[in-house]
Design a protein around this motif. Sequence first.
Motif, short mmCIF file in Angstrom:
data_model
loop_
_atom_site.label_atom_id
_atom_site.label_comp_id
_atom_site.label_asym_id
_atom_site.label_seq_id
_atom_site.Cartn_x
_atom_site.Cartn_y
_atom_site.Cartn_z
N VAL A 120 143.79 -25.00 -43.37
CA VAL A 120 143.17 -23.74 -43.74
C VAL A 120 141.65 -23.80 -43.72
O VAL A 120 140.98 -22.78 -43.69
N HIS A 121 141.05 -25.03 -43.71
CA HIS A 121 139.59 -25.15 -43.86
C HIS A 121 138.84 -24.46 -42.73
O HIS A 121 137.79 -23.88 -42.91
N HIS B 222 139.72 -21.75 -41.03
CA HIS B 222 139.70 -20.30 -41.24
C HIS B 222 138.74 -19.93 -42.35
O HIS B 222 138.02 -18.93 -42.24
N VAL B 223 138.69 -20.78 -43.38
CA VAL B 223 137.79 -20.49 -44.51
C VAL B 223 136.33 -20.50 -44.05
O VAL B 223 135.54 -19.60 -44.36
N ALA C 127 140.89 -15.76 -38.55
CA ALA C 127 140.42 -16.10 -39.89
C ALA C 127 140.47 -14.88 -40.81
O ALA C 127 140.89 -14.98 -41.99
N ILE D 139 138.34 -26.99 -51.03
CA ILE D 139 137.85 -25.84 -50.28
C ILE D 139 136.64 -25.25 -50.97
O ILE D 139 135.69 -24.76 -50.31
N ARG E 202 133.78 -17.37 -43.95
CA ARG E 202 132.70 -17.29 -44.92
C ARG E 202 131.32 -17.47 -44.28
O ARG E 202 130.31 -17.16 -44.89
N PHE F 142 142.94 -14.43 -44.14
CA PHE F 142 142.40 -14.16 -45.47
C PHE F 142 142.93 -12.83 -46.04
O PHE F 142 143.07 -12.68 -47.25
N GLU G 255 133.00 -23.74 -49.59
CA GLU G 255 132.58 -22.36 -49.85
C GLU G 255 131.13 -22.29 -50.35
O GLU G 255 130.49 -21.24 -50.26
#
Length: 1413
Positions: A1280-1281, A1283-1284, A1308, A1253, A1288, A1312, A1257
């Motif tokens: 989860v990727h 939502h990340v 998302a 992840i 971001r 978080f 980021e």
Amino acid sequence: MTESGNLNRSEIVKELCLCNGLSYEMVGQEGSDASKLEMFFSGYPLIVGLSLFPNLTSLTIVAQDIREISGLETCLQLKELWIAECYIEKIEGLQECRNLEKLYLYYNKISKIQNLEKLIRLEVLWLNHNMIRTIEDLTNLTRLPRLKDLSLNDPQYKTNPVCQLCNYSTHVLYHLPSLQRLDTFNVSAKQIKELADRHLNEELEKLNDKKCKLQKLPEERIKLFNFAKKNLERELAELKGPGKEQNDDAPEAETPRNSETVAQESARQQKILTKLSALDERVAFWKKKLNEIEAIYHIEVRQRKKSHGLLTPFLLTELETVGNIHFEEGTEADDWFNSCYELILSRFCTWDFRAYGITGVKVKRVIKVNNRILRLKFEEKFQRFLDDEDTHDLESYRKMLECLFYVFDPEVAVKKKHLLQILEKGFQESETDKPPLRREAVPLVNSLSMCECPRIEFLQQKFKDEMKNPAEYDLLRYGTILIAKVFLGQSVQAREQEPISKANYPMVNSVFMPQRHLLNSIIGQRHCNCGYRQFKWFVFDHDLVLPEYIVDFEYITVVKVHSLFSTLNTVILEEGKKYSEGLVFSQELKFDDEVMKMEPRIKPRPKIITLDDKTIISLAKTNIYSHIVNLNLHGNSLSKLRDLSKLTGLRKLNISFNEFTCLDDVYHLYNLEYLDASHNHVITLEGFQGLMKLKHLDLSWNQLKKTCEEINVLCKHTTSLLTLDIQHNPWQKPATLRLSVIGRLKTLTHLDGIFISEEETREALKFINGTKITQLTLLQHSSSEEERPRMLSIWPSAKILTQISKLEPHFPLTGNWYLKITALNLDGQHLFEITNLEKLENLKWASFSNNNLSKMEGLESCVNLEELTLDGNCISKIEGIARLTKLSRLSMNNNLLTGLEKHTFDNMQHLHSLSLENNRITSLSALQKTFTLIELYISNNYIAVNQEIYNLKGLCNLVILDMYGNIIIWNQENYRLFIIFHLPELKALDGLPIEPPEIENAKDLFGGRLTSDMIAERQGHSNFVQMQELNWTSSSIRTVDLIPVDQFRNVCSVNLQNNNLTSFSGLIYLPNVLCLNYNHIESIMPRLKPQTHLSNRQLLYQKVPSINTFQTFFYDKVAFKSTYDLKLTMCFRDSVSNENMAPIMQSLEVLHLGYNGICNLLQLQLNRLRNLKFLFLQGNEISQVEGLDNLIVLQELVVDHNRIRAFNDSAFAKPSSLLTLHLEENRLRELGKLQSLVKLEKLFLGYNKIQEIAELEKLDVIPSLRELTIYGNPICRKMVHRHVLIFRLPNLQMLDGIPITTDDRAKAEFHFSELQAKKNSVIQSNLPPTKSLPQSHLQTPFSCKFVPVTSSPTDSGSFCRVKASPIKITNVILPAGFSHFLGPDFTLTPEVEGIFTKSFRENVKTNKQQQQQ
């Protein structure tokens, strides 16, 4: 079959597989893929195992113990079979091989040609070195309709017995008319004829050029004097009274003239007349010189034709004997040529020839005769003679071999037939020969005088008796000698007054007669001792006289010979204008100057360029147009006659020495009686009409060529013509011109200044009557044969048939007699037109060569015509043959064709042979649809550009092409290979066979080149300026050579996908869009590989890995460092050099380089493409993105399907305008170094190796990102990727092809917030209570990743202890306040790491203890 037999068979198949690189165990599965098998020298005694190879097309078996042909029943696809140097006794076992095209059975024991009747596709058959004996065997070959190459008698192998039969080759060629090669010898009769004629034509052309140069000086003098004469005549006419001549009806001038003026005018007139008389004398003198040169030229031409008259029969003899008789022309580089020359000189005695004014001899040509049959007979008899005698005296018998001259009968001219008979069959006595040709013994001499003096004396007496022109005596200077190799054997001196016969000298081989016994009247009194060595021999055995050389020579005489090659004429040409006292004709040139300087000297008048009313009135000196009867426009620059229609009373017009090319402006001058149009550039009389009162016409010194057409115009429109001058025009048929004109223009009294006698008129009328096709003409020159005989001949079928069988005048004329005519030969009948053939519906073969035809008309009814010959006419256009759809052969050599009409041959569905040699054709576009054409002869035309060859590329049946003598031969470099490459079906070019090495060389030289000519061929024109796109894919192009580049300036898009290009060379000035996918591009410009100058130790340590010893490790460090530094230096130098290179291809915006095998972007030099906006590099071997720094306007970069693992510091070092980046299907694990892509909107990362992840980021540094794909990466397994990334990247609109909605963003953020709460609780529980953080700090996630910094070079050694690597903490999210001091990324040294770790562990331990309490 026994077990041992099966075992033996399996061993043979194993050997077969082993020799051809096949696996015996897998042959059952892989055998169907094999198409070619070879076995040489041993290991294959039986033809077995071929059923395992059902797709076999080529089988080669050489030098095996095979004794029969078998086992080929399953080889249905076999096309080429070699069973050579074996023990085959019978041709068999080939019945199923019906696709066989080439069969090689040489060096076996075959005695009969049989069992080949089912091989209907067989083209090549080699049976050399076998035991074939009978002619009947050869007849069996007629069952092979496609046979083109037959070999029974190769010089490298032993011949078959049948080849020694005298009629062997004639029999084969008769029964196999389609054969192209026999016994390795080319048997194309047409090529042999062309070869002979070409050699003669070249010499005649050179001779004509020399004649023209020699005539230049006399012609210039004549033109000069004629111009002066016409000026004086005009002056004289004006002196005699301008009013009288211009206007007969006008009153005489009223101004009186005194006696003094009249006397002056009279004196001036007398001077003019005197000068005119002198000029006439000079003109007569130079005309005489012109006539002399013309006469000498014709003598030289006659001699050339005579000397070359044997060349064609020689070559045909070679053809008929298939090389058993071969003629070779020698040069000074040949030893035998020099030996013959020395032999002639050694046997020439000046004293013998002094009575004829001959002082020497010069050899012109030596032809060596290689008659294999006669040589074998000679050697056999010579060896037999030696075997019968004592061998110890061998040398004395060899001394009996002599080279002697054959003595022809002086009173019988050396005829071709007699000479050819000697060269082919030897000095045999023929029953058909009549005395004096019939001789029992062969007469031979060893002296040139004994051979030649009787001939010279006989001819001199003959010329004297016939009172021939002295110029004819030049023919005496030329002679021909036949040199023979003779074995004299036992020889005795002849007895006086006793006939030379074998009966009188039974015990000897030859008799000799000394020179002193011959008649002194022939040889003359001698004053040297040569006569004692001169003998005449008579050899009884004709087989012991072998003809070896034919020598053409010329005598050197005391008096200079007036030939085109004499010193005299060289002086005329080169030095005639220097007025030197010692030069020939210098005195004559002085006389010319003296005449030109005589009084009166006329002042030059201003030249008139255009004619108008004012000019006419000024010249005529009258204002009334109808009163003008005489108009002199001599010596101006007029090319058109305008405003003459008003001169209705004009009777005399002089337009000499102007610039006229035609005379169509005089058609309205109905009362014109005199017209002088000499010394212009008139090329046609078309439009010359309505001059019925014209009596005197001068057309001399113009450019008229078409005899028939121009005479027709004069016949129709000048019915009152009395005098005509047409000299010094390049007429096509000058030999019959005078008779043609006199016979057609019956009112003429003078032609070319010569009075026409009644006898000449009768002869001309007889000539004209003979030029018409009448019933008698048809009967005398036709045949009714239904089939063309299969015979070896170069002549047209009509000529052959009419010679074999003619319809005689007494032929019974029934109602439909003309329907029986199948062949018509009217060669040399002086025809002006083809008429009266309307009823010849069954005519198949017709020949009208060497006539005066100017049009192709009168053949429309001959719809069954198969062969038409119109050589040697004046035809300028092919027409009138649209209905001749059955035509298979058309020959129109030596005409005036300038082009071929577009649809001329569209209906010719059976045209196989087309001959258009010696014309003026410039284009071959009309031949594009002649798909049936097999032979094309178009030599000596004006074809100049390569595009014309492309017109022939669709002619798949074309196998013979003759382009010799066209301009393209000199314009096109490597012309022959160029033709061979573009016309791959050709078998012969310009009379020479095309060999396999030439085909390979052509492919190497021209294969893979994209040229302007190729584009023009596809487009159909060469106007490249309007072209905007160039699409040339899948064509194996290696280089681009588009010249001139300026013509392609408007090309915007170039697609050269799927070729073999390695650079942009040839394209750097062209397009805006360039597609080069699927090539082998290495760089923009061809780049030399850099040379690394390393020491031997450095090279060693580059290749050998370090070993585990301290000393080796130490040197390894040094070597590695040196090499490492050197590589860094080279990379720096390359990058600097690339950056400093001048920009190129400024207009290029889109570049496709996918699937080129590119490994290194630096070598591509892409930095030079400063205006590039879109770059596609998918499907290569790229591991680093580099060398793109200068592409500041690049908007889209595609590097999908490469080998990129990560980005180095230089990948995107500079701020970029990149909007879209494609990185799918690579090996990316890290996503760092992207911070400079501040404008990037689309990023495609699918199918890579991204697992963490934290890597995703890192995309935070690209705030402009709107579309992203990461599907196919390991990280995608973690749900989860998504939502990340949504959380971001706030500007992201599309992820993995799915639009991002507001609901996605809310989920998302919720995800978080929960995750953050859990992390905060974990961190809070791990901190001691005394060191608890403020609540605001706990809300910030405290996460980091520990990444070791890349190890230094010294870390690679495992033996030596080194400092631990520092730890780099990336993507740190610290509580507020910490990030202010440390930032998101920082590096911990080992010391700080220890403190940090120790403190962290203590805090964790304290927290656990507190929880346990």
